[in-house]
Design an enzyme around this catalytic site. Structure first.
Site, PDB file in Angstrom:
ATOM      1  N   LYS A 228      43.517  37.022  36.498  1.00  0.00           N
ATOM      2  CA  LYS A 228      42.944  37.620  35.247  1.00  0.00           C
ATOM      3  C   LYS A 228      44.457  38.146  34.839  1.00  0.00           C
ATOM      4  O   LYS A 228      45.037  38.119  33.293  1.00  0.00           O
ATOM      5  CB  LYS A 228      42.031  38.751  35.208  1.00  0.00           C
ATOM      6  CG  LYS A 228      40.635  38.420  35.704  1.00  0.00           C
ATOM      7  CD  LYS A 228      40.114  37.508  34.715  1.00  0.00           C
ATOM      8  CE  LYS A 228      38.581  37.124  35.003  1.00  0.00           C
ATOM      9  NZ  LYS A 228      38.025  36.117  34.104  1.00  0.00           N
TER      10      LYS A 228
ATOM     11  N   ILE B  98      27.379  37.233  31.572  1.00  0.00           N
ATOM     12  CA  ILE B  98      27.826  37.776  30.527  1.00  0.00           C
ATOM     13  C   ILE B  98      27.698  36.691  29.389  1.00  0.00           C
ATOM     14  O   ILE B  98      27.623  36.935  28.189  1.00  0.00           O
ATOM     15  CB  ILE B  98      29.431  38.440  30.612  1.00  0.00           C
ATOM     16  CG1 ILE B  98      29.188  39.348  31.727  1.00  0.00           C
ATOM     17  CG2 ILE B  98      29.821  39.152  29.587  1.00  0.00           C
ATOM     18  CD1 ILE B  98      30.520  39.907  32.273  1.00  0.00           C
TER      19      ILE B  98
ATOM     20  N   SER C  22      39.323  41.703  32.813  1.00  0.00           N
ATOM     21  CA  SER C  22      38.551  42.649  33.385  1.00  0.00           C
ATOM     22  C   SER C  22      39.328  43.830  33.924  1.00  0.00           C
ATOM     23  O   SER C  22      40.511  43.840  33.936  1.00  0.00           O
ATOM     24  CB  SER C  22      38.449  42.018  34.941  1.00  0.00           C
ATOM     25  OG  SER C  22      38.081  43.112  35.888  1.00  0.00           O
TER      26      SER C  22
ATOM     27  N   TYR D 263      36.729  44.058  30.700  1.00  0.00           N
ATOM     28  CA  TYR D 263      35.265  44.595  30.997  1.00  0.00           C
ATOM     29  C   TYR D 263      35.417  45.393  31.977  1.00  0.00           C
ATOM     30  O   TYR D 263      36.432  45.617  33.113  1.00  0.00           O
ATOM     31  CB  TYR D 263      34.176  43.724  31.550  1.00  0.00           C
ATOM     32  CG  TYR D 263      34.226  42.267  30.748  1.00  0.00           C
ATOM     33  CD1 TYR D 263      33.829  40.979  31.339  1.00  0.00           C
ATOM     34  CD2 TYR D 263      34.587  42.191  29.445  1.00  0.00           C
ATOM     35  CE1 TYR D 263      33.748  39.996  30.880  1.00  0.00           C
ATOM     36  CE2 TYR D 263      34.638  40.974  28.646  1.00  0.00           C
ATOM     37  CZ  TYR D 263      34.051  39.893  29.392  1.00  0.00           C
ATOM     38  OH  TYR D 263      34.217  38.549  28.850  1.00  0.00           O
TER      39      TYR D 263
ATOM     40  N   LYS E  26      34.614  34.746  40.240  1.00  0.00           N
ATOM     41  CA  LYS E  26      34.724  36.257  39.981  1.00  0.00           C
ATOM     42  C   LYS E  26      34.462  37.309  41.218  1.00  0.00           C
ATOM     43  O   LYS E  26      34.237  38.317  41.024  1.00  0.00           O
ATOM     44  CB  LYS E  26      34.096  36.557  38.726  1.00  0.00           C
ATOM     45  CG  LYS E  26      32.550  36.413  38.952  1.00  0.00           C
ATOM     46  CD  LYS E  26      31.792  37.011  37.900  1.00  0.00           C
ATOM     47  CE  LYS E  26      30.359  37.350  38.105  1.00  0.00           C
ATOM     48  NZ  LYS E  26      29.508  37.835  37.198  1.00  0.00           N
TER      49      LYS E  26
ATOM     50  N   TYR F  38      41.584  37.536  42.704  1.00  0.00           N
ATOM     51  CA  TYR F  38      40.876  37.601  41.358  1.00  0.00           C
ATOM     52  C   TYR F  38      41.575  38.263  40.392  1.00  0.00           C
ATOM     53  O   TYR F  38      41.864  37.818  39.207  1.00  0.00           O
ATOM     54  CB  TYR F  38      39.554  38.075  41.556  1.00  0.00           C
ATOM     55  CG  TYR F  38      38.642  38.428  40.434  1.00  0.00           C
ATOM     56  CD1 TYR F  38      38.542  39.724  40.106  1.00  0.00           C
ATOM     57  CD2 TYR F  38      38.234  37.403  39.537  1.00  0.00           C
ATOM     58  CE1 TYR F  38      37.871  39.972  38.975  1.00  0.00           C
ATOM     59  CE2 TYR F  38      37.518  37.839  38.431  1.00  0.00           C
ATOM     60  CZ  TYR F  38      37.465  38.877  38.109  1.00  0.00           C
ATOM     61  OH  TYR F  38      37.013  39.283  36.781  1.00  0.00           O
TER      62      TYR F  38
ATOM     63  N   ARG G  19      34.722  50.559  51.563  1.00  0.00           N
ATOM     64  CA  ARG G  19      34.770  49.107  51.562  1.00  0.00           C
ATOM     65  C   ARG G  19      36.162  48.788  51.202  1.00  0.00           C
ATOM     66  O   ARG G  19      36.878  49.402  50.144  1.00  0.00           O
ATOM     67  CB  ARG G  19      33.899  48.243  50.297  1.00  0.00           C
ATOM     68  CG  ARG G  19      34.178  46.667  49.980  1.00  0.00           C
ATOM     69  CD  ARG G  19      33.108  46.331  48.987  1.00  0.00           C
ATOM     70  NE  ARG G  19      33.378  46.921  47.860  1.00  0.00           N
ATOM     71  CZ  ARG G  19      32.611  46.639  46.819  1.00  0.00           C
ATOM     72  NH1 ARG G  19      31.699  45.535  46.841  1.00  0.00           N
ATOM     73  NH2 ARG G  19      32.725  46.922  45.535  1.00  0.00           N
TER      74      ARG G  19
HETATM   75  C1  WQD Z   1      30.726  49.439  42.290  1.00  0.00           C
HETATM   76  C2  WQD Z   1      30.758  50.697  43.135  1.00  0.00           C
HETATM   77  C3  WQD Z   1      31.423  50.389  45.575  1.00  0.00           C
HETATM   78  C4  WQD Z   1      27.970  47.732  46.424  1.00  0.00           C
HETATM   79  C5  WQD Z   1      33.796  44.579  40.789  1.00  0.00           C
HETATM   80  C6  WQD Z   1      35.006  44.058  40.719  1.00  0.00           C
HETATM   81  C7  WQD Z   1      35.340  43.582  39.116  1.00  0.00           C
HETATM   82  C8  WQD Z   1      34.209  43.157  38.362  1.00  0.00           C
HETATM   83  C9  WQD Z   1      33.007  44.083  38.651  1.00  0.00           C
HETATM   84  C10 WQD Z   1      34.470  41.122  37.703  1.00  0.00           C
HETATM   85  C11 WQD Z   1      31.943  50.781  44.247  1.00  0.00           C
HETATM   86  C12 WQD Z   1      29.885  50.736  45.478  1.00  0.00           C
HETATM   87  C13 WQD Z   1      28.909  48.502  45.639  1.00  0.00           C
HETATM   88  C14 WQD Z   1      27.324  48.135  47.655  1.00  0.00           C
HETATM   89  C15 WQD Z   1      28.200  50.224  47.118  1.00  0.00           C
HETATM   90  N1  WQD Z   1      33.856  42.004  38.448  1.00  0.00           N
HETATM   91  N2  WQD Z   1      28.915  49.756  46.143  1.00  0.00           N
HETATM   92  N3  WQD Z   1      27.421  49.534  47.719  1.00  0.00           N
HETATM   93  O1  WQD Z   1      33.911  46.616  42.830  1.00  0.00           O
HETATM   94  O2  WQD Z   1      33.871  48.368  40.810  1.00  0.00           O
HETATM   95  O3  WQD Z   1      33.995  45.896  40.566  1.00  0.00           O
HETATM   96  O4  WQD Z   1      32.770  44.082  39.835  1.00  0.00           O
HETATM   97  O5  WQD Z   1      35.008  41.112  36.605  1.00  0.00           O
HETATM   98  O6  WQD Z   1      36.491  43.099  38.775  1.00  0.00           O
HETATM   99  O7  WQD Z   1      36.043  44.521  41.363  1.00  0.00           O
HETATM  100  O8  WQD Z   1      31.789  46.814  41.476  1.00  0.00           O
HETATM  101  O9  WQD Z   1      29.637  46.856  41.725  1.00  0.00           O
HETATM  102  O10 WQD Z   1      30.931  45.936  43.643  1.00  0.00           O
HETATM  103  O11 WQD Z   1      31.045  48.339  43.137  1.00  0.00           O
HETATM  104  O12 WQD Z   1      28.382  51.541  47.522  1.00  0.00           O
HETATM  105  O13 WQD Z   1      26.368  47.356  48.286  1.00  0.00           O
HETATM  106  O14 WQD Z   1      29.503  50.721  43.930  1.00  0.00           O
HETATM  107  O15 WQD Z   1      32.033  50.934  46.730  1.00  0.00           O
HETATM  108  O16 WQD Z   1      32.302  52.177  44.252  1.00  0.00           O
HETATM  109  P1  WQD Z   1      33.473  47.071  41.550  1.00  0.00           P
HETATM  110  P2  WQD Z   1      30.892  46.962  42.465  1.00  0.00           P
END
Ligand code: WQD
Length: 331
Positions: A152, A12, A124, A176, A84, A148, A289
């Site tokens: 924040k 970012i 976040s 974000y 992060k 984490y 997860r």
């Molecule tokens: C998105 C969706 C997963 C991977 C995280 C942090 C947040 C921010 C952004 C820093 C969810 C699903 C994911 C995979 C899947 N980071 N998924 N298979 O968890 O919403 O946010 O990243 O600021 O703080 O918490 O993002 O992209 O990991 O997951 O099914 O291999 O995709 O379950 O529903 P998340 P993500």
């Protein structure tokens, strides 16, 4: 204005540096390159056709930060630098608390010493915890499920208390949602080290054949199709949101959601990616997860009302730009 961007070589941060330069600001980058590359700084200068000053330093190093504040007249700080990875923070809490909290305090101390009164903080949506969607800035924050998220929330509280005690110190806290995509040039984007934790870089690596298939973490959530719903926002929209926050900063503390206000499920994103890029993304449904919530998306009206900012790019553009970067990306 002359802006110090910590973590400016990161995903970012790099896109925000381009947006700052294109808006006529000058940029100093402080980054320890723990999760980014020096060549990204060259690409920022190439895209914007402008010079930046770069310092490979750790933002918890008060001495090194002081030298930068002593050598430049800094008009504002945008603080991205931080660890992060949600999962990693559970395994390494001390590293996360130390790095993310001390860096915020080192920077605000330097701002006070040198009379720098503009501070934009990268927060976040994680700070909302498992609140009721859509998330609104006025909501009470719930405990997050990971260190984490707590770093924040704590940094937000520290900055809020400092600003309340020093009215001249103006703070914009930007929460974000899920940043994805890449600069339209394909030169900079999201290049996580190792196996990606996040969905979009995992999808692009499956599309490229680097990973065999996407594991969808659960399809039994109370959502449109059972898979997790998130508010994906194009990183260039996010960068433009930072410029708007900086340029509209007034005294006191201001909190803004930077999201689209629209929720997209995992399977909807996969479908959009396949359509946008005419490519297949094989997947299988696996267990949830730990720590994931069902739905997370923004009420994005405050940033529109107060900053005149809204996200302009849709999920198709996010998928197209992410794929272009992945195809160009050389390990
Ligand atoms: C998105 C969706 C997963 C991977 C995280 C942090 C947040 C921010 C952004 C820093 C969810 C699903 C994911 C995979 C899947 N980071 N998924 N298979 O968890 O919403 O946010 O990243 O600021 O703080 O918490 O993002 O992209 O990991 O997951 O099914 O291999 O995709 O379950 O529903 P998340 P993500």
């Amino acid at each position: 204005m002359n802006i110090l961007v910590t973590g400016g070589a990161g995903f970012i941060g790099s896109h925000t540096c381009v947006a700052l330069l294109e808006a006529g600001h000058s940029v100093i980058i402080a980054d320890n390159l723990s999760n980014s590359k020096r060549e990204t700084v060259m690409k920022i200068m190439d895209i914007a056709d402008k010079e930046v000053n770069f310092y490979e330093i750790d933002v918890t190093d008060a001495e090194a930060i002081d030298i930068i504040f002593r050598n430049y007249k800094i008009d504002g700080v945008i603080h991205f630098a931080g660890l992060k990875a949600v999962g990693e923070s559970v395994d390494k809490p001390l590293e996360y608390y130390y790095n993310n909290i001390v860096s915020t305090m080192v920077l605000t101390k330097a701002c006070q010493k040198y009379g720098v009164n503009r501070f934009v903080f990268s927060s976040s949506a994680t700070v909302y915890g498992d609140n009721k969607v859509p998330f609104v800035e006025t909501m009470d924050l719930l405990p997050t499920t990971n260190p984490y998220g707590e770093t924040k929330a704590m940094s937000e509280r520290i900055l809020t208390d400092i600003a309340n005690a020093n009215p001249a110190f103006s703070v914009s806290i930007l929460r974000y949602f899920n940043p994805v995509g890449a600069h339209e040039s394909g030169q900079i984007g999201e290049a996580p080290n190792g196996i990606p934790n996040n969905l979009m870089p995992y999808v692009t690596q499956v599309a490229k054949g680097k990973l065999d298939k996407l594991r969808v973490f659960g399809n039994d959530y109370p959502t449109v199709d059972g898979t997790g719903v998130r508010d994906y926002i194009h990183v260039e929209d996010l960068a433009e949101g930072h410029v708007a926050a900086l340029e509209n900063l007034t005294e006191g503390v201001h909190v803004y959601n930077l999201g689209t206000g629209k929720g997209t499920s995992v399977l909807e994103l996969v479908k959009a990616f396949e359509e946008a890029n005419d490519i297949e993304v094989p997947y299988e449904i696996v267990d949830r997860r730990p720590g994931d919530i069902a739905s997370c998306y923004a009420d994005a009206s405050k940033a529109k009302r107060e900053l005149g900012w809204t996200a302009k790019r849709d999920i198709i553009a996010m998928c197209r730009d992410a794929w272009r970067f992945e195809k160009n990306f050389k390990e």
